[in-house]
Enzyme design. Structure first.
Site, mmCIF file in Angstrom:
data_model
loop_
_atom_site.group_PDB
_atom_site.id
_atom_site.type_symbol
_atom_site.label_atom_id
_atom_site.label_comp_id
_atom_site.label_asym_id
_atom_site.label_seq_id
_atom_site.Cartn_x
_atom_site.Cartn_y
_atom_site.Cartn_z
ATOM 1 N N GLN A 4 28.484 -24.697 -32.344
ATOM 2 C CA GLN A 4 28.677 -23.673 -31.458
ATOM 3 C C GLN A 4 28.355 -23.913 -29.967
ATOM 4 O O GLN A 4 28.970 -23.618 -29.129
ATOM 5 C CB GLN A 4 28.265 -22.235 -31.563
ATOM 6 C CG GLN A 4 28.899 -21.729 -32.742
ATOM 7 C CD GLN A 4 28.510 -20.385 -33.191
ATOM 8 O OE1 GLN A 4 27.479 -20.084 -33.684
ATOM 9 N NE2 GLN A 4 29.185 -19.252 -32.357
ATOM 10 N N GLY A 24 23.248 -14.616 -34.448
ATOM 11 C CA GLY A 24 23.001 -16.007 -35.017
ATOM 12 C C GLY A 24 23.652 -17.039 -34.497
ATOM 13 O O GLY A 24 24.710 -16.678 -33.555
ATOM 14 N N HIS A 31 27.872 -16.574 -42.631
ATOM 15 C CA HIS A 31 28.672 -17.043 -41.291
ATOM 16 C C HIS A 31 28.147 -17.969 -40.729
ATOM 17 O O HIS A 31 29.088 -18.971 -40.155
ATOM 18 C CB HIS A 31 28.716 -15.590 -40.580
ATOM 19 C CG HIS A 31 29.264 -15.712 -39.291
ATOM 20 N ND1 HIS A 31 30.149 -14.910 -38.893
ATOM 21 C CD2 HIS A 31 28.872 -16.618 -38.015
ATOM 22 C CE1 HIS A 31 30.905 -15.034 -37.685
ATOM 23 N NE2 HIS A 31 30.138 -16.275 -36.993
ATOM 24 N N GLU A 32 26.841 -18.212 -40.402
ATOM 25 C CA GLU A 32 26.460 -19.635 -39.698
ATOM 26 C C GLU A 32 26.575 -20.699 -40.561
ATOM 27 O O GLU A 32 27.082 -22.000 -40.001
ATOM 28 C CB GLU A 32 25.018 -19.234 -39.279
ATOM 29 C CG GLU A 32 24.738 -18.126 -38.397
ATOM 30 C CD GLU A 32 25.508 -18.057 -37.196
ATOM 31 O OE1 GLU A 32 26.103 -19.069 -36.674
ATOM 32 O OE2 GLU A 32 25.966 -16.764 -36.732
ATOM 33 N N HIS A 82 29.890 -22.072 -40.267
ATOM 34 C CA HIS A 82 30.185 -22.903 -39.082
ATOM 35 C C HIS A 82 29.993 -24.317 -39.099
ATOM 36 O O HIS A 82 30.676 -25.400 -38.617
ATOM 37 C CB HIS A 82 29.158 -22.367 -37.874
ATOM 38 C CG HIS A 82 29.697 -21.354 -37.214
ATOM 39 N ND1 HIS A 82 30.923 -21.135 -36.329
ATOM 40 C CD2 HIS A 82 29.385 -20.074 -36.857
ATOM 41 C CE1 HIS A 82 31.349 -20.106 -35.782
ATOM 42 N NE2 HIS A 82 29.938 -19.206 -36.139
ATOM 43 N N CYS A 135 31.608 -13.167 -33.423
ATOM 44 C CA CYS A 135 31.037 -14.376 -33.284
ATOM 45 C C CYS A 135 31.126 -14.537 -31.897
ATOM 46 O O CYS A 135 32.162 -14.424 -31.192
ATOM 47 C CB CYS A 135 32.263 -15.294 -34.221
ATOM 48 S SG CYS A 135 31.618 -17.197 -34.145
ATOM 49 N N LEU A 136 30.071 -15.377 -31.445
ATOM 50 C CA LEU A 136 30.043 -15.685 -30.175
ATOM 51 C C LEU A 136 30.837 -16.757 -29.578
ATOM 52 O O LEU A 136 31.322 -16.709 -28.296
ATOM 53 C CB LEU A 136 28.655 -16.633 -29.825
ATOM 54 C CG LEU A 136 27.316 -15.531 -29.758
ATOM 55 C CD1 LEU A 136 26.165 -16.183 -29.452
ATOM 56 C CD2 LEU A 136 27.648 -14.401 -28.747
HETATM 57 ZN ZN LIG Z 1 30.016 -17.263 -35.460
#
Ligand SMILES: [Zn+2]
Length: 171
Positions: free
Chosen positions: A50, A45, A135-136, A139, A93-94
């Site tokens: 991000q 995701g 989670h997204e 953000h 997480c990226l």
């Molecule tokens: Zn993340």
């Protein structure tokens, strides 16, 4: 086009993202770049902040681990309208590369939002998809999964990110 990922503690990751007002070509390009970036980085995701775009846009693909038929999902202005039950999920997480930890979240959620053309839709999600959506969406509200952890674990996460940036010569 693959966009550059921002790493914690970048300030854009802490901003509350603005609602998308126009469902135009710019949005189409953003969503397509987000999918390209997410696949290139092997993520499940990605949220627009991000990649430094403070707008309420998320993309996901959890088809690697579920039998969910709709594998490519983009949600514009997503909102959680219901949540129930709770489960422990192993998250990464990226923007926090190299760090994974368990967090507890609702395991069933109902999300409303719009597709890239501005048509409203609803997702009834459970397990991994529910986890990933939450989670997204976090953000978009300037939150990271590490915020749910103890100070000790947050410190470990910070060191992992620093190590990753050193190894990959990133700023
Ligand atoms: Zn993340």
């Amino acid at each position: 086009m693959i966009r550059k990922i921002l790493y914690s503690p970048h300030p854009v990751l802490r901003r509350v993202a603005a609602k998308v007002q126009k469902f135009d070509d710019t949005l189409q390009v953003l969503v397509s770049d987000m999918f390209e970036t997410m696949y290139a980085e092997k993520g499940a995701g990605l949220a627009a902040p991000q990649i430094g775009v403070s707008l309420r846009v998320i993309v996901l693909d959890v088809s690697y681990a579920t039998e969910n038929p709709c594998h490519k999902i983009a949600v514009i202005n997503p909102e959680i309208i219901a949540a129930q039950d709770s489960k422990e999920f192993n998250e990464g997480c990226l923007s926090v590369p190299g760090y994974y930890e368990k967090v507890t979240r609702p395991s069933k959620v109902v999300i409303t939002g719009f597709d890239v053309n501005g048509s409203p839709f609803e997702i009834h999600a459970e397990d991994l998809l529910a986890d990933c959506l939450q989670h997204e969406i976090d953000h978009l509200n300037g939150k990271l999964f590490i915020d749910m952890l103890s100070p000790l674990k947050r410190g470990m996460a910070r060191r992992k990110v620093e190590k990753y940036k050193r190894e990959h010569q990133l700023d």
